[in-house]
Design a protein around this motif. Structure first.
Motif, short mmCIF file in Angstrom:
data_model
loop_
_atom_site.label_atom_id
_atom_site.label_comp_id
_atom_site.label_asym_id
_atom_site.label_seq_id
_atom_site.Cartn_x
_atom_site.Cartn_y
_atom_site.Cartn_z
N ILE A 6 0.84 -1.19 0.00
CA ILE A 6 0.00 0.00 0.00
C ILE A 6 0.88 1.24 0.00
O ILE A 6 2.07 1.17 0.29
CB ILE A 6 -0.95 0.03 1.23
CG1 ILE A 6 -0.14 -0.08 2.53
CG2 ILE A 6 -1.98 -1.07 1.13
CD1 ILE A 6 -1.01 0.03 3.77
N SER A 7 0.31 2.36 -0.33
CA SER A 7 1.11 3.59 -0.42
C SER A 7 0.27 4.77 0.01
O SER A 7 -0.92 4.64 0.32
CB SER A 7 1.61 3.78 -1.86
OG SER A 7 0.50 3.88 -2.76
N GLY A 8 0.90 5.94 0.02
CA GLY A 8 0.19 7.17 0.31
C GLY A 8 -0.40 7.19 1.70
O GLY A 8 0.24 6.82 2.70
N LEU A 9 -1.63 7.65 1.78
CA LEU A 9 -2.31 7.80 3.07
C LEU A 9 -2.45 6.46 3.79
O LEU A 9 -2.28 6.39 5.01
CB LEU A 9 -3.68 8.43 2.85
CG LEU A 9 -4.55 8.63 4.09
CD1 LEU A 9 -3.85 9.51 5.12
CD2 LEU A 9 -5.90 9.22 3.71
N ALA A 10 -2.75 5.39 3.05
CA ALA A 10 -2.91 4.08 3.69
C ALA A 10 -1.62 3.65 4.38
O ALA A 10 -1.64 3.10 5.49
CB ALA A 10 -3.33 3.05 2.65
N SER A 11 -0.51 3.92 3.73
CA SER A 11 0.78 3.57 4.32
C SER A 11 1.02 4.35 5.61
O SER A 11 1.50 3.80 6.60
CB SER A 11 1.90 3.87 3.31
OG SER A 11 3.17 3.59 3.87
N SER A 12 0.66 5.62 5.61
CA SER A 12 0.84 6.45 6.81
C SER A 12 -0.04 5.94 7.95
O SER A 12 0.39 5.88 9.11
CB SER A 12 0.48 7.91 6.50
OG SER A 12 1.35 8.44 5.52
N CYS A 57 -4.19 13.74 9.46
CA CYS A 57 -3.53 14.22 8.25
C CYS A 57 -2.83 15.56 8.49
O CYS A 57 -1.74 15.81 7.97
CB CYS A 57 -4.53 14.34 7.11
SG CYS A 57 -5.16 12.76 6.50
N GLU A 58 -3.46 16.42 9.29
CA GLU A 58 -2.85 17.72 9.60
C GLU A 58 -1.52 17.52 10.32
O GLU A 58 -0.51 18.16 10.00
CB GLU A 58 -3.80 18.54 10.46
CG GLU A 58 -3.25 19.93 10.83
CD GLU A 58 -4.16 20.69 11.76
OE1 GLU A 58 -4.12 21.93 11.75
OE2 GLU A 58 -4.92 20.04 12.52
N ALA A 59 -1.51 16.62 11.32
CA ALA A 59 -0.29 16.37 12.08
C ALA A 59 0.76 15.64 11.25
O ALA A 59 1.96 15.92 11.35
CB ALA A 59 -0.63 15.57 13.34
N LEU A 101 -4.01 29.69 -5.75
CA LEU A 101 -5.34 29.09 -5.65
C LEU A 101 -5.30 28.00 -4.59
O LEU A 101 -4.53 27.03 -4.70
CB LEU A 101 -5.76 28.51 -7.00
CG LEU A 101 -7.12 27.79 -7.07
CD1 LEU A 101 -8.26 28.74 -6.73
CD2 LEU A 101 -7.34 27.17 -8.44
N TYR A 102 -6.13 28.12 -3.56
CA TYR A 102 -6.14 27.15 -2.46
C TYR A 102 -7.24 26.11 -2.71
O TYR A 102 -8.38 26.45 -3.00
CB TYR A 102 -6.37 27.86 -1.12
CG TYR A 102 -5.13 28.60 -0.65
CD1 TYR A 102 -4.19 27.96 0.17
CD2 TYR A 102 -4.89 29.91 -1.05
CE1 TYR A 102 -3.05 28.62 0.58
CE2 TYR A 102 -3.73 30.57 -0.65
CZ TYR A 102 -2.82 29.93 0.16
OH TYR A 102 -1.67 30.57 0.57
N ILE A 103 -6.83 24.84 -2.63
CA ILE A 103 -7.71 23.72 -2.93
C ILE A 103 -8.04 22.96 -1.65
O ILE A 103 -7.12 22.49 -0.95
CB ILE A 103 -7.06 22.74 -3.93
CG1 ILE A 103 -6.49 23.49 -5.15
CG2 ILE A 103 -8.06 21.67 -4.36
CD1 ILE A 103 -7.53 24.17 -5.99
N ALA A 104 -9.33 22.87 -1.33
CA ALA A 104 -9.77 22.10 -0.16
C ALA A 104 -9.87 20.63 -0.55
O ALA A 104 -10.52 20.28 -1.54
CB ALA A 104 -11.12 22.60 0.34
N MET A 105 -9.21 19.76 0.23
CA MET A 105 -9.24 18.32 -0.05
C MET A 105 -9.16 17.54 1.25
O MET A 105 -8.68 18.06 2.27
CB MET A 105 -8.10 17.93 -0.99
CG MET A 105 -6.71 18.29 -0.47
SD MET A 105 -5.38 17.75 -1.59
CE MET A 105 -5.73 18.75 -3.02
N SER A 106 -9.66 16.32 1.21
CA SER A 106 -9.62 15.48 2.41
C SER A 106 -8.46 14.48 2.37
O SER A 106 -8.14 13.88 3.39
CB SER A 106 -10.95 14.73 2.57
OG SER A 106 -11.24 13.97 1.41
N ASP A 107 -7.85 14.32 1.19
CA ASP A 107 -6.72 13.41 1.04
C ASP A 107 -5.47 14.23 0.71
O ASP A 107 -5.30 14.71 -0.42
CB ASP A 107 -6.99 12.40 -0.08
CG ASP A 107 -5.85 11.38 -0.22
OD1 ASP A 107 -4.84 11.51 0.50
OD2 ASP A 107 -6.00 10.47 -1.04
N PRO A 108 -4.56 14.41 1.67
CA PRO A 108 -3.39 15.26 1.44
C PRO A 108 -2.39 14.68 0.44
O PRO A 108 -1.49 15.38 -0.01
CB PRO A 108 -2.77 15.37 2.84
CG PRO A 108 -3.20 14.12 3.54
CD PRO A 108 -4.57 13.82 3.02
#
Length: 563
Positions: A6-12, A57-59, A101-108
């Motif tokens: 796995i990679s990305g957020l799942a890995s974290s 995700c913020e931390a 341009l600031y983009i709101a997202m839930s997956d960093p």
């Protein structure tokens, strides 16, 4: 611990121990199969709360978390509302500050969103974290705002709706200034038809009258009577929108219009012109895939009928046939089945005329008779494309029937339609086409005959009175009458049309059994087939409709009308 699968957020998440590695591997696969983001899958299935995931995700990534109370959708610059990008990346451009341009997202980890938005608007982009629940709600609200405004539109207020690849032939023929009111009026008619849920529009010229009718819930209703001297202008405008020859008024023509009526919704219209004594009659069929409910639980099947359909869909081979008159909902029933079968492991191809509902993951072919692309030739090509499941819009001739049956006998599941009045008559129709009886008995697995009945409006329906004798005459059996039930009738209110609102399917589901196969092989007729099917538990169309009346879904007048 290793996270190489796995990679990305799942890995974290796995590294920090918020969720077990093996569980995250399953979740990642399930999210990919469901074609939604990992964040959406985690939150929707309650593996982690929206707020907890955003704070993690913020931390973890050092991206600031946006306070949802500070975001005002109305303040988002309209030029940055790109539906395709927003839906593709599940991300929302929220504001511009110092040329960024600031983009709101839930997956960093969704770097592609920043790149695509930056490229599209030629700007530097930065990410802002936002809770998944809030982001989903904000995107839905933003993209639906244009669609919801349909209810507030008035014909006189509409200047234009976007027509795909519209050209200017009408301007050359009659002058754009003179016809601007015609453009506005027709756009208003089209919007009104979509808003009222019409399936067809009829533009009809007569000697002293011009009539516009909508077919709503299967019934034609007169909606407008504009001046008859505008007949040629109406037909010219509609033919321009359909990319037809406006100079040809002696022969029938067929065309298509694609209307973009909001940021989230497009409507296709199939257009047919017919020269009549007083001008060209134009009929438009609205092909609104967004309005089609491809959920088997919403179509009106009884539990037993649904089980039979699902069992046939679960078979690796065989033929499923759906029959009924034009406008009886056959396409929706077919696509509901295809939607259930539509997985990454299956290769599905369809031949249709026209393609009415677009489904990602299914290879859809538009029949083109002028170019020589017929149902039979398309089906023949499908068999060279390593298919698992094949859908043929309609079996019209022996060649198509034979190729379809051959496919069903060689390890493929085939779905198609026929125009007959009942399930039993479908088998005799195939025999009359010239299909050998043994091929029918060995390949057809299920036949569904169907109609659409209008649903009673739940807000205004009233109890209706019938004597036991009348109920028996209509077709109710003695046991149902003894148990007792309430029959309702339409009344009419501001929320419905003549006491009805929407439609429900009435079905006759016949499984091909050994007994029915023997009748076919012994040259039996439709009456014999129907008799055996009923003895084996099949509800006829009439019986199914009567059960809908017992449930309070429709009226007895509607039962009589459709069966």
């Amino acid at each position: 611990m290793t996270t190489h699968n796995i990679s990305g957020l799942a890995s974290s998440l796995a590294t920090r121990g918020l969720l077990p590695l093996d569980k995250l591997q399953q979740i990642t696969t399930s999210a990919a199969n469901a074609k939604i983001s990992l964040v959406s899958y985690l939150v929707e299935n309650s593996f982690i709360s929206s707020l907890e995931l955003a704070q993690f995700c913020e931390a973890e990534y050092g991206i600031p978390l946006l306070d949802s109370d500070t975001l005002e959708l109305d303040n988002i610059p309209e030029k940055f509302i790109n539906q395709k990008l927003i839906e593709k990346h599940h991300a929302l451009p929220v504001y511009v500050q110092q040329k960024t341009l600031y983009i709101a997202m839930s997956d960093p980890t969704n770097v592609g969103a920043l790149e695509d938005f930056g490229f599209s608007f030629s700007m530097h982009t930065e990410a802002l974290l936002v809770e998944e629940d809030f982001l989903k709600e904000a995107i839905d609200k933003l993209l639906e705002s244009d669609e919801d405004s349909l209810d507030d539109m008035d014909m006189g207020d509409i200047d234009d709706i976007e027509v795909d690849e519209a050209d200017s032939r009408l301007d050359e023929a009659q002058g754009v200034d003179d016809d601007a009111p015609i453009v506005k009026y027709i756009n208003g008619i089209l919007i009104d038809a979509v808003r009222k849920g019409a399936s067809d529009l009829h533009f009809e010229p007569y000697e002293k009258k011009y009539r516009i009718r909508f077919r709503i819930d299967g019934i034609l209703k007169e909606m407008a009577t504009p001046p008859v001297n505008l007949a040629n202008r109406f037909s010219a405008r509609l033919k321009v929108m359909s990319k037809l020859d406006i100079a040809e008024r002696r022969l029938p023509q067929d065309g298509r219009i694609k209307l973009k009526i909001s940021a989230k919704r497009s409507i296709d219209l199939r257009v047919s012109t017919l020269p009549t004594m007083w001008g060209e009659k134009i009929v438009m069929r609205i092909l609104d895939s967004s309005a089609a409910a491809l959920n088997i639980d919403k179509l009106g099947y009884s539990d037993e009928q649904k089980a039979k359909y699902l069992a046939a869909l679960d078979k690796p081979q065989g033929m499923i046939l759906i029959t009924g008159p034009t406008g009886s909902g056959k396409t929706v029933s077919l696509y509901t089945g295809l939607n259930i079968l539509n997985t990454v492991e299956r290769n599905i191809s369809t031949a249709e005329d026209p393609v009415e509902i677009n489904l990602t993951g299914i290879n859809q072919v538009q029949i083109n008779l002028k170019a020589g692309l017929t149902f039979a030739s398309a089906l023949r090509s499908f068999l060279r494309q390593d298919p698992d499941i094949v859908m043929v819009g309609e079996i019209r001739d022996l060649e198509t029937a034979e190729i379809g049956i051959k496919a069903a006998q060689t390890g493929h599941l085939v779905l198609s339609t026929l125009h007959t009045n009942s399930a039993a008559e479908t088998l005799t129709r195939l025999l009359n086409m010239g299909v050998p009886a043994f091929n029918i008995a060995s390949s057809v697995s299920l036949i569904i005959a169907q109609r659409l009945a209008r649903r009673l409006c739940p807000e205004c329906k009233e109890e209706d009175n019938y004597s036991d004798t009348e109920l028996k005459t209509i077709g109710f059996n003695a046991s149902d009458i003894e148990k007792g039930f309430t029959i309702y009738k339409p009344v009419g209110c501001k929320l419905c049309s003549d006491g009805y609102k929407g439609r429900v399917g009435i079905y006759e589901v016949m499984v091909m059994t050994d007994n029915i196969g023997h009748i076919i092989l012994n040259d039996g007729n439709a009456m014999q087939i129907a008799s055996v099917a009923e003895a084996e538990g099949m509800y006829t169309l009439r019986q199914s409709a009567l059960h809908k009346a017992i449930e309070g879904v429709t009226s007895l007048k509607e039962v009589t009308r459709v069966t």
